[in-house]
Design an enzyme around this catalytic site. Structure first.
Site: not given
Length: 276
Positions: A2-3, A59, A95, A114, A266
């Protein structure tokens, strides 16, 4: 990941549902989620407090509480806040990292496959002195996001330009997807060093940073892999991507084949013709 546009979309969805509501219970299941203060202190301090506003910077998401404490959240790679009814089953029990229940029978749940998400609590004074926004560069529409302020940060660096605009101390809110889109729109090779750019190229980065992020916000962000602002909702900007994820396809501008390389570890998409 998410940005900024995705964070703004999350804020829009949550703000209409939880501002003005009183927290009745907090459960945190992931031990590394809270870095500051302790998990126990965070829970104790926010129970029975009203959420007065939701804000963001870059963010980061800021839950403003009635006692002037600020609950600060970062989604990192795969974090998601879902608005749910307490009577509903959890979207993904495996999660599930945190739950905030409200007295009106609703809840918000934080899911993170994650496990890199962050949830910290600051007093107003702590937030103003050392909150994450104090270490960050301007967002693309801030008054100080100007050529005069941004040029020195780019031109004095020998790093790859993509790495520079991903640096949150230079510009807040740009992540991997939008960095690719901004550099493609600006016709700049992502591997070029900052000190190799001329004034016009830096101005193009400034112009397209504003334009692309504003367009992404209007379209609800980009839904790729794990980003889901709300069950049943997806962002629409992925349908407008011009370069990201187009490896092996023809460039929409010149027809050459889009390549994928790695810049600063990246995955990076670019056109070898348009971005020489």
């Amino acid at each position: 990941m998410p940005e900024l546009p995705e964070v703004r979309t999350v804020i829009k969805i949550l703000k209409s549902s939880i501002v003005g509501e009183i927290i009745s219970d907090v459960r945190i299941f992931w031990n590394t989620l809270v870095k500051f203060p302790t998990k126990e202190d965070l829970i104790k301090r926010i129970i029975n407090k009203k959420i007065t506003d939701l804000k963001s910077f870059g963010k980061w998401i800021f839950f403003m509480l009635e006692n002037d404490d600020v609950l600060v959240s970062h989604l990192r790679m795969t974090g998601m806040w879902y608005f749910e009814k307490q009577s509903d089953q959890f979207w993904n029990q495996k999660h599930l990292h945190a739950v905030i229940d409200f007295k009106n029978g609703n809840r918000i749940s934080f899911y993170d496959s994650r496990g890199f998400g962050v949830l910290n609590l600051y007093t107003k004074e702590e937030f103003n002195l050392k909150g994450p926004q104090t270490r960050m560069g301007p967002e693309p529409w801030d008054d100080n996001f100007t050529f005069e302020n941004i040029k020195p940060k780019i031109f004095k660096s020998k790093r790859a330009i993509k790495s520079i605009i991903l640096d949150q101390s230079v510009i807040s809110g740009i992540g991997n997807i939008y960095a690719d889109e901004i550099l493609f729109a600006s016709s700049i090779n992502p591997e070029r060093s900052g000190d190799s750019l001329n004034d016009n190229e830096i101005k193009q980065i400034i112009i397209h940073s504003k334009k692309i992020l504003e367009d992404a916000i209007l379209n609800g962000g980009t839904t790729i892999h794990s980003y889901h602002p709300k069950i049943g909702e997806t962002g629409g900007f992925q349908d407008k991507l011009k370069i990201h994820l187009r490896k092996g396809k023809e460039c929409l501008r010149c027809g050459k084949i889009v390549m994928k390389i790695r810049v600063g570890e990246r995955g990076t998409y670019f056109c070898p013709q348009c971005q020489k």
